[in-house]
Motif scaffolding. Structure first.
Motif, short mmCIF file in Angstrom:
data_model
loop_
_atom_site.label_atom_id
_atom_site.label_comp_id
_atom_site.label_asym_id
_atom_site.label_seq_id
_atom_site.Cartn_x
_atom_site.Cartn_y
_atom_site.Cartn_z
N ASN A 80 0.79 -1.24 0.04
CA ASN A 80 0.08 -0.06 -0.04
C ASN A 80 0.69 1.27 0.07
O ASN A 80 0.38 2.48 0.72
CB ASN A 80 -0.92 -0.04 1.20
CG ASN A 80 -0.40 -0.17 2.66
OD1 ASN A 80 0.96 -0.01 2.40
ND2 ASN A 80 -1.07 -0.25 3.67
N TYR A 93 -0.51 4.72 1.48
CA TYR A 93 0.45 5.10 2.66
C TYR A 93 1.76 5.75 2.31
O TYR A 93 2.51 4.66 2.45
CB TYR A 93 0.20 4.32 3.86
CG TYR A 93 -1.14 4.12 4.41
CD1 TYR A 93 -1.76 4.95 5.09
CD2 TYR A 93 -1.80 2.99 4.02
CE1 TYR A 93 -2.89 5.07 5.57
CE2 TYR A 93 -3.23 3.13 4.34
CZ TYR A 93 -3.78 3.80 5.06
OH TYR A 93 -5.17 3.75 5.50
N TYR A 134 4.82 6.52 2.85
CA TYR A 134 5.63 7.16 3.89
C TYR A 134 7.18 6.67 3.11
O TYR A 134 7.17 5.46 2.75
CB TYR A 134 5.49 6.74 5.08
CG TYR A 134 4.15 7.07 5.80
CD1 TYR A 134 4.04 8.09 6.22
CD2 TYR A 134 3.13 5.90 6.11
CE1 TYR A 134 2.79 8.65 6.70
CE2 TYR A 134 2.04 6.34 6.47
CZ TYR A 134 1.60 7.56 6.67
OH TYR A 134 0.66 7.91 7.53
N ARG A 187 9.41 5.09 4.65
CA ARG A 187 9.60 3.51 5.24
C ARG A 187 8.74 2.60 4.65
O ARG A 187 9.18 1.43 4.33
CB ARG A 187 9.45 3.59 6.69
CG ARG A 187 10.46 3.92 7.68
CD ARG A 187 11.52 2.81 7.54
NE ARG A 187 13.08 3.31 7.55
CZ ARG A 187 14.06 2.77 6.97
NH1 ARG A 187 13.84 1.75 6.21
NH2 ARG A 187 15.32 3.41 6.99
N ASN A 188 7.34 2.93 4.23
CA ASN A 188 6.98 2.06 3.65
C ASN A 188 7.24 1.79 2.07
O ASN A 188 7.12 0.41 1.70
CB ASN A 188 5.41 2.58 3.42
CG ASN A 188 4.43 1.42 3.04
OD1 ASN A 188 4.56 0.39 3.27
ND2 ASN A 188 3.13 2.25 2.68
N TYR A 212 10.23 -0.58 2.45
CA TYR A 212 9.63 -2.02 2.81
C TYR A 212 9.21 -2.62 1.45
O TYR A 212 9.56 -3.79 0.93
CB TYR A 212 8.29 -1.71 3.75
CG TYR A 212 7.56 -3.03 3.74
CD1 TYR A 212 7.76 -3.85 4.45
CD2 TYR A 212 6.56 -3.08 2.79
CE1 TYR A 212 6.71 -5.11 4.76
CE2 TYR A 212 5.50 -4.29 2.73
CZ TYR A 212 5.74 -5.23 3.51
OH TYR A 212 4.73 -6.14 3.67
#
Ligand code: HEM
Ligand code: SF4
Ligand code: SF4
Ligand code: FES
Lengths: 248, 229
Positions: B88, B92, B94, B96-97, B100
């Motif tokens: 996602n 979202y 971000y 960090r996302n 990931y």
């Protein structure tokens, strides 16, 4: 302030039926929030096509961002409806139920998995049973401050909705449970059952299923330091695992 | 001894996946890029280094047990983990996302690159029986050829970048998962430090590529003889 507000709601009749979108047009009131708009729709459930429809169903309780029950996806982002002021939202406002919990009806979902998972992780402190376990020790100021931060979790589910590792059909316990395990493990009386809380975290769905995307901490409305809790539980489980593997 | 449940085995496999990312695979990546950077000093030094490795006793066993099997295990588990995520990063968005998400994408890219890389180096070396002092001239010839074309250079650049990012970001995740990096600031600072480490690893690899591309000299075996174990 615009005169009218368009609200697009993702609705569904029952857990099995397919979702559909319905738009409502309402006069904008000063200081309206998403809950007050839903209440207006409930009073006069007529959609933009002029058709009288079944009122929209949603959950709410405290209306001050402490109970977590009104959590939904507003304009694509998970948050509490009672704290979402209409003036500060982009229009049209879209409302969707959370996608990581079983649907009930319209904006209502079933968050009971979170509560079952808290039970699994023994997320409470045992009190006296048939015998008196005595007075708890004094806790230092720093620990109390940290504990207070962690204690504010309202089991709203925002962290889980945004977590890419948490899905409807897996059994990941998720950041809120890890944080609560840390919270109760840091209490001197709670620490007496430390291993009991760590045990479910070193199983399928436990701490190893976190992928460190850190969305959870970014969306938590209570600003709980979830990534710190995850790392702290990572440390506790590492020692617990070493103990289990090599000393028992 | 108590037998492990399926659920406990799943946890231990995930822990092993995390651990193999650092030991031995991450360590191997660092040594591999480091050893190859001898080429930037000179082709003699490089040949000396490759000869050293190729004259190790039980080389094939060490490679299979300490490198190939761990990489296959880590990759297999990696695809299993990556397949289960519900991405996602657009919703979202971000940083960090995105990291990931990139961790999973670069894992897949590294896997493809490794098939190409091993398929064009180790595989022909074994097929043609180029062992001991015979290996380095053969492998140097292959690298000269691959670094002579822009397509070869691009493949290696993407492969190296993916591997170094995956390792640097993976080291960060490892430190959190095992409880070595706890505080928010510590996590942020270490994230920056690890990215610098990744950058240095990348520069190491790119410098080696440049040395092969700019100065493609061939070499002859230094000695002959010995027995391949
Ligand atoms: C150059 C080879 C490789 C190295 C050095 C490497 C290293 C690492 C490291 C250090 C981690 C962190 C472990 C942790 O989060 O605790 C990791 C995680 C990961 N690796 Fe690799 N890896 C390599 C190849 C691969 C391949 C081929 C795949 C296949 C897709 C892969 C997939 C993954 C995934 C999905 C994760 C994330 C696990 C998680 O966060 O839960 N890796 N890797
Ligand atoms: S940790 Fe934060 S986002 Fe998660 S359930 Fe608790 S309050 Fe909600
Ligand atoms: S850090 Fe990422 S994967 Fe881990 S619980 Fe939080 S959102 Fe989920
Ligand atoms: S109604 Fe309790 S948080 Fe919104």
């Amino acid at each position: 302030m615009s005169e009218i507000v368009l609200v697009k709601i993702k609705r569904r009749e029952n857990p099995q039926s397919a979702p559909y979108w319905e738009t409502f047009e309402l006069p904008n009131k000063p200081f309206a929030n998403v809950i007050s708009v839903l209440q207006d729709i409930q009073r006069n459930p007529v959609n933009i096509g002029g058709v009288r429809v079944k009122p929209v169903v949603w959950d709410c309780n405290c209306l001050e961002e402490v109970c977590g029950s009104c959590t939904m996806v507003i304009n694509g982002r998970v948050r509490q409806a009672c704290a979402a002021l209409i003036d500060s939202l982009e229009k049209p406002v879209t409302l969707e139920p959370m996608s990581k919990f079983p649907a009930v009806r319209d904006l209502q979902v079933d968050r009971s998995r979170m509560f079952r998972d808290l039970q699994q992780a023994h997320a409470w402190i045992d009190i006296d049973g048939t015998h008196d376990i005595g007075e708890g020790p004094v806790i230092d100021q720093d620990t109390r401050h940290k504990a207070y931060e962690l204690s504010q979790c309202m089991t709203c589910g925002c962290c889980l909705e945004s977590c890419p590792q948490y899905t409807l059909d897996n059994n990941f316990l998720g950041p809120a449970v890890f944080s609560q395990a840390r919270y109760f493990n840091m209490h001197p009386t709670g620490a007496m059952h430390k291993d009991k809380r760590l045990e479910p975290l070193i199983k399928e769905g436990g701490i190893a299923n976190c992928g460190n995307a850190q969305n959870c901490a970014a969306v938590c409305p209570k600003h709980i330091p979830l990534t710190e809790s995850i790392a702290e539980i990572g440390r506790q489980t590492t020692f617990y695992l070493l103990k289990k593997l090599f000393t028992e | 001894m108590k037998t492990l449940s399926k659920s406990e085995i799943q946890f231990l496999l995930l822990k092993l996946h995390s651990l193999t990312g650092i030991i031995p695979i991450g360590l191997f990546l660092v040594f591999h890029l480091g050893f190859n950077s001898l080429r930037t000093v000179g082709v003699q030094q490089y040949q000396f280094g490759i000869d050293l490795i190729n004259n190790m006793p039980f080389l094939l066993w060490i490679e299979v047990l300490c490198i190939h099997i761990p990489i296959l295990f880590h990759s297999f588990m990696g695809f299993y983990v990556a397949y289960q995520g519900k991405y996602n990063a657009f919703r979202y968005a971000y940083a960090r996302n995105w990291m990931y998400t990139l961790q999973r994408i670069t894992g897949g890219v590294v896997f493809l690159f490794l098939i190409y890389h091993v398929g064009t180096t180790l595989f022909p070396k074994m097929m043609e029986g180029k062992h001991l002092y015979e290996a380095s001239p053969f492998l140097i010839g292959i690298m000269n050829e691959q670094m002579a074309t822009w397509s070869g250079r691009l493949i290696y650049l993407v492969g190296i970048l993916s591997a170094t990012f995956h390792f640097a970001n993976g080291l960060w995740g490892f430190c959190i998962s095992w409880g070595l990096l706890i505080g928010k600031d510590a996590q942020r600072n270490a994230g920056i430090a690890f990215m610098f480490m990744g950058l240095i690893l990348t520069l190491w690899g790119v410098a080696t590529m440049a040395a092969f591309a700019l100065d493609p000299v061939s070499v002859e075996p230094v000695f002959s003889g010995g027995t391949f174990l």
